[in-house]
Motif scaffolding. Structure first.
Motif, short mmCIF file in Angstrom:
data_model
loop_
_atom_site.label_atom_id
_atom_site.label_comp_id
_atom_site.label_asym_id
_atom_site.label_seq_id
_atom_site.Cartn_x
_atom_site.Cartn_y
_atom_site.Cartn_z
N LEU A 271 9.97 0.52 -14.35
CA LEU A 271 8.69 0.19 -13.78
C LEU A 271 8.44 -0.36 -12.38
O LEU A 271 8.10 0.28 -11.28
CB LEU A 271 7.82 -0.71 -14.62
CG LEU A 271 7.24 -0.20 -15.74
CD1 LEU A 271 6.39 -1.52 -16.40
CD2 LEU A 271 6.21 0.81 -15.54
N CYS A 272 9.82 -1.18 -11.92
CA CYS A 272 9.89 -1.50 -10.64
C CYS A 272 10.39 -0.32 -9.71
O CYS A 272 9.86 -0.21 -8.55
CB CYS A 272 11.08 -2.49 -10.42
SG CYS A 272 10.47 -4.11 -11.13
N TYR A 273 11.17 0.45 -10.13
CA TYR A 273 11.63 1.59 -9.24
C TYR A 273 10.73 2.49 -9.14
O TYR A 273 10.33 3.28 -7.92
CB TYR A 273 12.99 2.49 -10.06
CG TYR A 273 13.25 3.58 -9.35
CD1 TYR A 273 13.75 3.71 -8.27
CD2 TYR A 273 12.61 4.94 -10.04
CE1 TYR A 273 14.10 4.92 -7.74
CE2 TYR A 273 12.78 6.35 -9.16
CZ TYR A 273 13.54 6.09 -8.05
OH TYR A 273 13.87 7.14 -7.55
N ASN A 274 9.46 2.77 -10.09
CA ASN A 274 8.53 3.81 -10.02
C ASN A 274 7.64 3.35 -9.12
O ASN A 274 7.03 3.78 -8.19
CB ASN A 274 7.75 3.74 -11.46
CG ASN A 274 6.80 5.10 -11.27
OD1 ASN A 274 7.08 6.23 -10.75
ND2 ASN A 274 5.68 4.60 -11.75
N GLU A 275 7.46 1.97 -8.99
CA GLU A 275 6.49 1.10 -7.91
C GLU A 275 6.87 1.18 -6.75
O GLU A 275 6.28 1.80 -5.72
CB GLU A 275 6.24 -0.24 -8.46
CG GLU A 275 5.06 -0.74 -7.46
CD GLU A 275 4.77 -2.22 -7.82
OE1 GLU A 275 4.19 -2.86 -7.19
OE2 GLU A 275 5.11 -2.72 -9.11
N LEU A 276 8.07 0.99 -6.35
CA LEU A 276 8.88 1.30 -5.21
C LEU A 276 8.81 2.61 -4.59
O LEU A 276 8.92 2.91 -3.31
CB LEU A 276 10.16 0.57 -5.06
CG LEU A 276 10.25 -1.01 -5.29
CD1 LEU A 276 11.71 -1.62 -5.24
CD2 LEU A 276 9.71 -1.56 -3.96
N ALA A 277 9.21 3.30 -5.50
CA ALA A 277 9.31 4.95 -4.89
C ALA A 277 8.09 5.57 -4.88
O ALA A 277 7.96 6.51 -3.74
CB ALA A 277 10.30 5.61 -6.00
N HIS A 278 7.01 5.46 -5.63
CA HIS A 278 5.88 6.07 -5.52
C HIS A 278 4.59 5.48 -5.27
O HIS A 278 3.68 6.18 -4.95
CB HIS A 278 5.80 6.72 -6.96
CG HIS A 278 6.94 7.71 -7.37
ND1 HIS A 278 7.28 8.80 -6.53
CD2 HIS A 278 7.97 7.27 -8.44
CE1 HIS A 278 8.35 9.30 -7.25
NE2 HIS A 278 8.74 8.44 -8.24
N GLU A 279 4.45 4.07 -5.21
CA GLU A 279 3.20 3.29 -4.97
C GLU A 279 3.07 2.61 -3.63
O GLU A 279 1.98 2.34 -3.09
CB GLU A 279 2.89 2.32 -6.21
CG GLU A 279 2.60 3.41 -7.59
CD GLU A 279 2.32 2.60 -8.80
OE1 GLU A 279 1.82 1.35 -8.67
OE2 GLU A 279 2.73 3.36 -9.80
N VAL A 280 4.39 2.23 -3.27
CA VAL A 280 4.45 1.52 -2.12
C VAL A 280 4.18 2.30 -0.83
O VAL A 280 4.75 3.37 -0.80
CB VAL A 280 5.88 0.57 -2.05
CG1 VAL A 280 5.87 -0.13 -0.67
CG2 VAL A 280 6.02 -0.54 -3.33
N THR A 281 3.55 1.73 0.18
CA THR A 281 3.52 2.55 1.37
C THR A 281 4.19 2.11 2.49
O THR A 281 4.08 0.67 2.96
CB THR A 281 1.86 2.40 1.76
OG1 THR A 281 1.00 2.95 0.78
CG2 THR A 281 1.81 3.11 3.02
N TRP A 282 5.17 2.81 2.69
CA TRP A 282 6.26 2.42 3.46
C TRP A 282 5.75 2.85 4.98
O TRP A 282 5.06 3.79 5.24
CB TRP A 282 7.74 3.07 3.21
CG TRP A 282 8.28 2.55 1.82
CD1 TRP A 282 7.92 3.49 0.94
CD2 TRP A 282 8.80 1.38 1.79
NE1 TRP A 282 8.68 2.70 -0.13
CE2 TRP A 282 8.97 1.51 0.33
CE3 TRP A 282 9.26 0.41 2.40
CZ2 TRP A 282 9.92 0.54 -0.49
CZ3 TRP A 282 10.02 -0.49 1.62
CH2 TRP A 282 10.18 -0.64 0.16
#
Length: 64
Positions: A10-21
Motif C-alpha cells: 500500500l505504501c509503494y502504491n501510494e508513493l508511486a501512483h497517488e503522490v504528486t511529485w
C-alpha cells in the motif's frame, strides 16, 4: 507478517501512483526561495548580534 507485506504494498502504491511529485522547475524554485530566505535571516541575525554586542560593550564600559 501478511499485514506487514500488505502495508508495504500500500505504501509503494501510494508513493508511486497517488503522490504528486514536483517538477524539476518547481523544485529549483522552492530551493531558491529557501536559500534566499535562509541568507536573509542569517544576515538579520548577524546584524542584530553586532548591534547587541556593541550595546553590551557600551553598557559594560560604564562599570569599569
Amino acid at each position: 507478517m501478511n499485514k506487514f507485506v500488505n502495508y508495504c504494498k500500500l505504501c509503494y502504491n501510494e508513493l508511486a501512483h497517488e503522490v504528486t511529485w514536483p517538477t524539476q522547475k518547481e523544485l529549483m524554485q522552492s530551493a531558491s526561495v529557501v536559500l534566499v530566505a535562509s541568507l536573509v535571516i542569517a544576515v538579520v541575525v548577524w546584524i542584530l548580534d553586532t548591534i547587541f554586542q556593541h550595546l553590551m560593550l557600551f553598557i559594560y564600559s560604564f562599570g569599569a
